[in-house]
Motif scaffolding. Structure first.
Motif, PDB file in Angstrom:
ATOM      1  N   GLU A  46       0.835  -1.201   0.000  1.00 41.09           N
ATOM      2  CA  GLU A  46       0.000   0.000   0.000  1.00 41.09           C
ATOM      3  C   GLU A  46       0.875   1.259   0.000  1.00 41.09           C
ATOM      4  O   GLU A  46       0.586   2.223  -0.714  1.00 41.09           O
ATOM      5  CB  GLU A  46      -0.948  -0.011   1.204  1.00 41.09           C
ATOM      6  CG  GLU A  46      -1.964  -1.151   1.140  1.00 41.09           C
ATOM      7  CD  GLU A  46      -2.772  -1.346   2.403  1.00 41.09           C
ATOM      8  OE1 GLU A  46      -3.811  -2.026   2.323  1.00 41.09           O
ATOM      9  OE2 GLU A  46      -2.385  -0.840   3.481  1.00 41.09           O
ATOM     10  N   LEU A  60      -2.626   5.443  -8.962  1.00 42.65           N
ATOM     11  CA  LEU A  60      -3.624   4.722  -8.169  1.00 42.65           C
ATOM     12  C   LEU A  60      -5.038   4.808  -8.739  1.00 42.65           C
ATOM     13  O   LEU A  60      -5.924   4.073  -8.289  1.00 42.65           O
ATOM     14  CB  LEU A  60      -3.638   5.258  -6.730  1.00 42.65           C
ATOM     15  CG  LEU A  60      -2.426   4.938  -5.864  1.00 42.65           C
ATOM     16  CD1 LEU A  60      -2.544   5.659  -4.526  1.00 42.65           C
ATOM     17  CD2 LEU A  60      -2.286   3.448  -5.654  1.00 42.65           C
ATOM     18  N   THR A  63      -6.818   1.450  -9.818  1.00 42.32           N
ATOM     19  CA  THR A  63      -6.962   0.389  -8.810  1.00 42.32           C
ATOM     20  C   THR A  63      -7.542   0.882  -7.497  1.00 42.32           C
ATOM     21  O   THR A  63      -8.076   0.103  -6.722  1.00 42.32           O
ATOM     22  CB  THR A  63      -5.599  -0.254  -8.509  1.00 42.32           C
ATOM     23  OG1 THR A  63      -4.703   0.755  -8.043  1.00 42.32           O
ATOM     24  CG2 THR A  63      -5.016  -0.923  -9.736  1.00 42.32           C
ATOM     25  N   GLY A  64      -7.415   2.172  -7.222  1.00 46.94           N
ATOM     26  CA  GLY A  64      -7.857   2.727  -5.953  1.00 46.94           C
ATOM     27  C   GLY A  64      -6.711   2.842  -4.971  1.00 46.94           C
ATOM     28  O   GLY A  64      -5.639   2.264  -5.151  1.00 46.94           O
ATOM     29  N   LEU A  65      -6.973   3.594  -3.921  1.00 44.29           N
ATOM     30  CA  LEU A  65      -6.030   3.787  -2.819  1.00 44.29           C
ATOM     31  C   LEU A  65      -6.395   2.790  -1.729  1.00 44.29           C
ATOM     32  O   LEU A  65      -7.565   2.702  -1.346  1.00 44.29           O
ATOM     33  CB  LEU A  65      -6.156   5.221  -2.299  1.00 44.29           C
ATOM     34  CG  LEU A  65      -5.566   5.535  -0.927  1.00 44.29           C
ATOM     35  CD1 LEU A  65      -4.053   5.438  -0.958  1.00 44.29           C
ATOM     36  CD2 LEU A  65      -5.998   6.926  -0.479  1.00 44.29           C
ATOM     37  N   TYR A  66      -5.419   2.049  -1.240  1.00 42.99           N
ATOM     38  CA  TYR A  66      -5.661   1.095  -0.154  1.00 42.99           C
ATOM     39  C   TYR A  66      -4.899   1.522   1.094  1.00 42.99           C
ATOM     40  O   TYR A  66      -3.719   1.861   1.027  1.00 42.99           O
ATOM     41  CB  TYR A  66      -5.219  -0.314  -0.552  1.00 42.99           C
ATOM     42  CG  TYR A  66      -6.173  -0.992  -1.497  1.00 42.99           C
ATOM     43  CD1 TYR A  66      -7.164  -1.844  -1.021  1.00 42.99           C
ATOM     44  CD2 TYR A  66      -6.088  -0.775  -2.867  1.00 42.99           C
ATOM     45  CE1 TYR A  66      -8.050  -2.467  -1.893  1.00 42.99           C
ATOM     46  CE2 TYR A  66      -6.976  -1.397  -3.745  1.00 42.99           C
ATOM     47  CZ  TYR A  66      -7.942  -2.242  -3.251  1.00 42.99           C
ATOM     48  OH  TYR A  66      -8.826  -2.848  -4.104  1.00 42.99           O
ATOM     49  N   VAL A  70      -8.399  -1.443   3.184  1.00 44.54           N
ATOM     50  CA  VAL A  70      -9.644  -0.757   2.828  1.00 44.54           C
ATOM     51  C   VAL A  70      -9.409   0.066   1.556  1.00 44.54           C
ATOM     52  O   VAL A  70      -8.440   0.823   1.472  1.00 44.54           O
ATOM     53  CB  VAL A  70     -10.129   0.156   3.982  1.00 44.54           C
ATOM     54  CG1 VAL A  70     -11.354   0.957   3.564  1.00 44.54           C
ATOM     55  CG2 VAL A  70     -10.404  -0.660   5.233  1.00 44.54           C
ATOM     56  N   LYS A  71     -10.301  -0.108   0.586  1.00 41.20           N
ATOM     57  CA  LYS A  71     -10.158   0.584  -0.696  1.00 41.20           C
ATOM     58  C   LYS A  71     -10.890   1.918  -0.674  1.00 41.20           C
ATOM     59  O   LYS A  71     -12.047   2.010  -0.272  1.00 41.20           O
ATOM     60  CB  LYS A  71     -10.722  -0.278  -1.825  1.00 41.20           C
ATOM     61  CG  LYS A  71     -10.568   0.343  -3.199  1.00 41.20           C
ATOM     62  CD  LYS A  71     -11.115  -0.565  -4.279  1.00 41.20           C
ATOM     63  CE  LYS A  71     -10.946   0.080  -5.646  1.00 41.20           C
ATOM     64  NZ  LYS A  71     -11.447  -0.800  -6.717  1.00 41.20           N
ATOM     65  N   TYR A  72     -10.189   2.956  -1.130  1.00 43.40           N
ATOM     66  CA  TYR A  72     -10.741   4.291  -1.290  1.00 43.40           C
ATOM     67  C   TYR A  72     -10.677   4.657  -2.772  1.00 43.40           C
ATOM     68  O   TYR A  72      -9.682   4.364  -3.437  1.00 43.40           O
ATOM     69  CB  TYR A  72      -9.931   5.325  -0.508  1.00 43.40           C
ATOM     70  CG  TYR A  72      -9.972   5.137   0.986  1.00 43.40           C
ATOM     71  CD1 TYR A  72     -10.842   5.881   1.774  1.00 43.40           C
ATOM     72  CD2 TYR A  72      -9.134   4.221   1.612  1.00 43.40           C
ATOM     73  CE1 TYR A  72     -10.881   5.712   3.158  1.00 43.40           C
ATOM     74  CE2 TYR A  72      -9.162   4.038   2.985  1.00 43.40           C
ATOM     75  CZ  TYR A  72     -10.036   4.789   3.752  1.00 43.40           C
ATOM     76  OH  TYR A  72     -10.079   4.612   5.117  1.00 43.40           O
ATOM     77  N   MET A  73     -11.723   5.291  -3.274  1.00 45.86           N
ATOM     78  CA  MET A  73     -11.699   5.798  -4.639  1.00 45.86           C
ATOM     79  C   MET A  73     -10.843   7.066  -4.639  1.00 45.86           C
ATOM     80  O   MET A  73     -11.046   7.960  -3.807  1.00 45.86           O
ATOM     81  CB  MET A  73     -13.116   6.130  -5.102  1.00 45.86           C
ATOM     82  CG  MET A  73     -13.179   6.698  -6.507  1.00 45.86           C
ATOM     83  SD  MET A  73     -14.868   7.048  -7.049  1.00 45.86           S
ATOM     84  CE  MET A  73     -15.325   8.364  -5.925  1.00 45.86           C
ATOM     85  N   GLY A  85      -8.730  10.362  -0.987  1.00 47.27           N
ATOM     86  CA  GLY A  85      -9.563   9.205  -1.291  1.00 47.27           C
ATOM     87  C   GLY A  85     -10.913   9.315  -0.622  1.00 47.27           C
ATOM     88  O   GLY A  85     -11.054   9.958   0.415  1.00 47.27           O
ATOM     89  N   LYS A  87     -14.487   6.985   0.511  1.00 51.11           N
ATOM     90  CA  LYS A  87     -15.141   5.690   0.681  1.00 51.11           C
ATOM     91  C   LYS A  87     -16.419   5.932   1.463  1.00 51.11           C
ATOM     92  O   LYS A  87     -16.374   6.283   2.637  1.00 51.11           O
ATOM     93  CB  LYS A  87     -14.253   4.706   1.428  1.00 51.11           C
ATOM     94  CG  LYS A  87     -14.960   3.378   1.682  1.00 51.11           C
ATOM     95  CD  LYS A  87     -14.033   2.366   2.296  1.00 51.11           C
ATOM     96  CE  LYS A  87     -14.710   1.075   2.650  1.00 51.11           C
ATOM     97  NZ  LYS A  87     -15.622   0.534   1.662  1.00 51.11           N
TER      98      LYS A  87
END
Length: 131
Positions: A46, A60, A63-66, A70-73, A85, A87
């Motif tokens: 991460e 990112l 794939t999103g920010l992790y 936990v994934k954040y757009m 990010g 979520k």
């Protein structure tokens, strides 16, 4: 001031009656300088993704920010300086300094703008101090 005091007094401060749910100061290698009790365990991959996005803005986005699994757009940030990010009803702000990553996590009723102010204000101060 200790790094933990920066987290406890600067990042977890009250702003218009709201506060971050979790915060941390990490080295660029992911080493923990200080963190709040609620801050998730961040994985090395991460941190690698975050540092890659600072070097190559947009890295990112697909794939999103992790953070802590936990994934954040990824939403608008400042290339090379800030990653933001979102979520659900919360989100994250990451400010890069010369030596560290300042990370703040929030949930409503705190607003994204309030999170940005808290995290980026400390990051700007540390940049001025050459950290």
């Amino acid at each position: 001031m200790s790094w933990q005091a920066y987290v406890d007094e600067q990042l977890l401060c009250d702003i218009e009656g709201q506060r971050l749910t979790a915060a941390a100061i990490l080295g660029h290698d992911g080493s923990v300088w200080a963190q709040s009790d609620a801050f998730p365990q961040v994985k090395p991959e991460e941190i690698t993704g975050i540092m890659n996005d600072f070097d190559e803005p947009g890295y990112l986005a697909p794939t999103g920010l992790y953070l802590g699994g936990v994934k954040y757009m990824v939403i608008q940030g400042e290339p090379g300086a800030v990653i933001r990010g979102k979520k659900g009803a919360g989100g994250a702000t990451i400010k890069k300094t010369n030596l560290s990553l300042i990370i703040g996590l929030y949930e409503e009723p705190m607003t994204p703008g309030q999170c940005n102010i808290v995290v980026e204000r400390l990051g700007d101060y540390l940049l001025e101090m050459s950290f």
